[in-house]
Design a protein around this motif. Structure first.
Motif, PDB file in Angstrom:
ATOM      1  N   HIS A  63      46.796 -50.293  50.157  1.00  0.00           N
ATOM      2  CA  HIS A  63      45.840 -51.401  50.116  1.00  0.00           C
ATOM      3  C   HIS A  63      46.450 -52.647  49.496  1.00  0.00           C
ATOM      4  N   HIS A  70      41.202 -55.756  49.185  1.00  0.00           N
ATOM      5  CA  HIS A  70      40.375 -54.601  48.841  1.00  0.00           C
ATOM      6  C   HIS A  70      39.798 -54.701  47.430  1.00  0.00           C
ATOM      7  N   HIS A  88      41.073 -55.097  44.260  1.00  0.00           N
ATOM      8  CA  HIS A  88      41.630 -54.325  43.143  1.00  0.00           C
ATOM      9  C   HIS A  88      41.390 -55.067  41.837  1.00  0.00           C
ATOM     10  N   ASN A 120      34.527 -54.694  52.228  1.00  0.00           N
ATOM     11  CA  ASN A 120      35.726 -53.863  52.308  1.00  0.00           C
ATOM     12  C   ASN A 120      35.676 -52.734  51.280  1.00  0.00           C
ATOM     13  N   ARG A 121      35.252 -53.056  50.069  1.00  0.00           N
ATOM     14  CA  ARG A 121      35.176 -52.035  49.013  1.00  0.00           C
ATOM     15  C   ARG A 121      34.142 -50.963  49.357  1.00  0.00           C
ATOM     16  N   ASP A 142      35.667 -48.811  52.034  1.00  0.00           N
ATOM     17  CA  ASP A 142      36.703 -47.931  51.480  1.00  0.00           C
ATOM     18  C   ASP A 142      36.080 -46.708  50.811  1.00  0.00           C
ATOM     19  N   ARG A 143      34.995 -46.908  50.047  1.00  0.00           N
ATOM     20  CA  ARG A 143      34.325 -45.773  49.383  1.00  0.00           C
ATOM     21  C   ARG A 143      33.724 -44.822  50.417  1.00  0.00           C
TER      22      ARG A 143
END
Length: 129
Positions: free
Chosen positions: A51, A56, A58, A81-82, A85-86
């Motif tokens: 990533h 994303h 971070h 996006n987060r 991703d989860r």
């Protein structure tokens, strides 16, 4: 936005080189899996994502900086996006895969050492790779 690559980025190519050097078999961009993992470590059933910190969200300095232009759009996009991703990680775990994420900022020390994280290699060996 057209210049932003979705695959074969510098961090991904580094990880591919290190996986080959460690003799870990992998497939790239596996479309049949949720989220299309950057790498699927074949024998170990590990989905590996590389990533970018900004894209994303971070919590490092690069990922935490807020864009100056079109701020609302970008903050909403990064939040989506987060969430994605989860969701993808949950779906992959439910399908029996271990999910690993390597962050762009964490690849600098890996690049200098020329080795993948020991924890990842141990996990590959433990899971049968």
């Amino acid at each position: 936005m057209r210049a932003v690559k979705s695959r074969d980025t510098r961090p991904e190519l580094l990880v591919a080189r290190l996986l080959r050097g460690a003799r870990v078999r992998y497939r790239r961009d596996v479309a049949r899996l949720p989220g299309r993992p950057d790498f699927l470590l074949v024998e170990a059933d590990i989905a590996l994502f590389v990533h970018g910190c900004f894209w994303h969200g971070h919590d490092c300095p690069r990922g935490a900086r807020a864009p100056k232009n079109n701020r609302d759009y970008w903050l909403a996009k990064i939040a989506r996006n987060r969430r994605r991703d989860r969701r993808v990680a949950r779906e992959l775990r439910e399908a029996g895969y271990a999910v690993w994420t390597l962050w762009e900022c964490g690849l600098k020390p890996i690049e200098k050492s020329g080795e993948l994280p020991t924890r990842l290699l141990n996990e590959v060996r433990r899971r049968g790779g």
